[in-house]
Design an enzyme around this catalytic site. Structure first.
Site, PDB file in Angstrom:
ATOM      1  N   TYR A 143       0.815  -1.206   0.000  1.00  0.00           N
ATOM      2  CA  TYR A 143       0.000   0.000   0.000  1.00  0.00           C
ATOM      3  C   TYR A 143       0.856   1.268   0.000  1.00  0.00           C
ATOM      4  O   TYR A 143       0.323   2.367   0.102  1.00  0.00           O
ATOM      5  CB  TYR A 143      -0.955   0.012   1.194  1.00  0.00           C
ATOM      6  N   LYS A 190       3.834 -14.353   5.083  1.00  0.00           N
ATOM      7  CA  LYS A 190       4.190 -15.307   4.031  1.00  0.00           C
ATOM      8  C   LYS A 190       5.720 -15.339   3.958  1.00  0.00           C
ATOM      9  O   LYS A 190       6.319 -15.083   2.912  1.00  0.00           O
ATOM     10  CB  LYS A 190       3.560 -14.845   2.696  1.00  0.00           C
ATOM     11  N   ASP A 223      -1.600 -18.221   4.110  1.00  0.00           N
ATOM     12  CA  ASP A 223      -2.601 -18.976   3.329  1.00  0.00           C
ATOM     13  C   ASP A 223      -3.327 -19.989   4.207  1.00  0.00           C
ATOM     14  O   ASP A 223      -4.563 -20.024   4.245  1.00  0.00           O
ATOM     15  CB  ASP A 223      -1.983 -19.625   2.075  1.00  0.00           C
TER      16      ASP A 223
END
Ligand code: NAD
Length: 501
Positions: A143, A190, A223
């Site tokens: 972002y 992640k 995930d």
């Protein structure tokens, strides 16, 4: 404080509390309706607030303010410190920046706090005991909004993650857990793939967690963590994560809890804080008096807690819960079994006002926390570290013939000169030279890694060598897009290897 004492705290507050000036903005779509409903409820409690209204949103974009906010509104936001904001429609098309992102980043609102609780059986959810808070980093990550097209085929978005940014949000999550009697903080990243960016977030989480032995800490890869959250949200308490993951997770949790129309959210900074519903401007139902105002009402209660009026916040939330229990529902949550009265936005607000002072009977009531100072995070200064340049990745736009990497490799080896050496070429991160596989698909975007030609694997490189290399590349007619120098910090590799390097 016992719950019985919260039924009529107004006289006490009226005599002791000075009015607080806050900024409000209706925003777009359903914003006007849900703001009216929320202010009616606030005013009915006798809360001491003075409202300064500012204009933001679609009209301001169309008036030529590319961030959707007029320059004067900034002064009000900065002076008042607390901002209750309706949802915004960001016009489609180039040139318009998201107002939400602009406000969060410009005012340093680093922590996005989104509590999410099930209200079964009155609002349908498969998870009656779900009661969690997503704490999302609000300023960094993808972002940062730094995107470039680099070749006819390839665009990039920079993912920026800083140590102070990680430390601040992670400390905030642990402090929040302590202040709100929560037992566990779960980190999601992640870092099995993004070892340096997400890896930094995870390693700062591990460091900070040791300072909070009273709070359990665990970590999920994002995930599988999201899969657990969608199927077993009751086992989570506080979740802290990076900006993009937090954005996605908080919508999943709102939906899994029953409706995106119920959730409130706080954007907290050291000076200013902004409070809003989780949902957007819902243009499909705007102007029809059908929107559920609960999200903004919830946000206004988070604001009251933040400005030190938790009793009134609890009073409103308990009246809201009682309204839901009494079967008074807006269209988004109305069902066959528990809905006794389908109502609109303003009707719902009137029912909440009628129930001020009442507690829910079956849903656990909200107990006001002690009015405490907003959480403030002290960061540890970044320790000085050694930094050695050990090479440069040069990104090249190259689209000759059959895009055979061996041809580009031979050309670059000749250009590398005496004191630099081409170590490898990758395409979308996969090594294609030397010894690439013919099956690897290649775009027109090549990352060419140059290191020192000295024998040692990680010999230092001088900036002058990189500049001279760039000069030779330029003279050769190759179209280089950018150079990414790479370093060792404290003698440790601080860059990723190519897949297959
Ligand atoms: P949305 O949240 O506005 O709407 C999604 C769905 O939920 C729609 O069917 C809508 O009718 C319903 N819904 C939303 N709020 C509701 C409520 N209070 N009561 C009942 N139903 C409700 O999301 P969207 O359609 O993806 O986005 C619409 C606009 O809102 C876009 O311009 C988007 O950029 C903007 N947006 C703004 C914010 C914000 O200002 N914080 C957040 C998200 C989206």
């Amino acid at each position: 404080m016992s719950l019985n004492t919260i039924t009529n705290p107004i006289e006490k507050l009226n005599s002791t509390t000075l009015p607080t000036r806050i900024t409000i903005a209706e925003g777009d779509g359903v914003g006007k309706e849900i703001m009216q409903a929320t202010l009616d409820i606030l005013n009915a409690t006798g809360v001491k607030l003075i409202y300064d209204k500012v204009k933001i949103g679609e009209k301001e974009y169309l008036n030529g303010h590319s961030s959707g906010i007029s320059p004067e509104a900034w002064d009000t936001l900065r002076r008042n410190k607390a901002f209750l904001k309706g949802p915004i429609t960001t016009p489609q098309g180039g040139g318009y920046k998201s107002l939400n992102v602009t406000i969060r980043k410009s005012l340093g609102l680093y922590a996005n706090v989104r509590p999410c609780r099930a209200y079964t059986p009155y609002v349908h959810s498969h998870f009656p005991n779900m009661d969690l808070v997503v704490i999302r980093e609000n300023e960094e990550d993808l972002y940062a909004g730094i995107e470039h097209q680099q070749t006819p085929e390839v665009v990039q978005c920079l993912k920026l993650v800083s140590r102070p940014g990680c430390e601040r949000i992670i400390r905030y999550a642990f402090e929040y857990a302590r202040a709100n009697d929560r037992k566990k903080v779960t980190c999601m990243t992640k870092d099995n793939i993004m070892k340096h960016t997400d890896g930094l977030f995870h390693s700062v989480f591990r460091e900070v967690a040791t300072e909070y032995p009273d709070i359990d800490a665990d970590h999920y890869i994002i995930d599988i963590g999201s899969a657990h959250l969608a199927t077993n949200p009751e086992k989570f308490d506080v979740i802290v994560t990076l900006n993009l993951y937090g954005d996605i997770l908080s919508d999943i949790t709102a939906q899994v809890a029953g409706s995106v129309g119920l959730g409130g959210s706080a954007n907290i900074g050291d000076e200013v804080a902004m409070f809003e519903a989780v949902h957007g401007s819902a243009p499909d139902i705007a102007g029809q008096d059908v929107a559920n105002p609960s999200g903004l009402i919830h946000a206004s209660c988070m604001m009251l807690e933040h400005i030190g009026q938790p009793e009134i916040a609890a009073r409103i939330m308990n009246a809201l819960l009682r309204t839901l229990e009494d079967g008074i529902h807006t269209a988004d949550i109305a069902g066959e079994t528990y809905t006794l009265l389908r109502t609109g936005t303003q009707g719902f607000a009137r029912c909440v006002i009628e129930r001020l002072g009442k507690l829910p009977r079956r849903i656990k009531p909200i107990e006001p926390g002690q009015a405490s100072e907003p959480i403030r995070i002290e960061l540890k200064p970044t320790a000085p570290v050694s930094k050695d340049l050990v090479g440069a990745d040069v990104f090249i736009d190259w689209n000759e013939g059959d895009r055979n990497p061996n041809k580009l490799g031979k050309q670059l080896e000749a250009i590398a000169g005496k004191d630099m050496r081409l170590k490898m070429i990758t395409n979308r991160g996969v090594k294609v030279y030397p010894n690439g596989l013919p099956e690897t698909f290649c775009t027109d975007h090549w990352r060419c890694r140059f290191v020192s030609s000295a024998e040692a694997e990680t010999a230092q490189v001088a900036y002058r060598q990189v500049l001279e290399l760039m000069d030779r590349l330029h003279k050769s007619g190759l179209n280089f897009i950018k150079t990414e120098n790479f370093y060792e910090f404290e003698g440790r590799r601080a860059y990723s290897l190519g897949q297959g390097e």
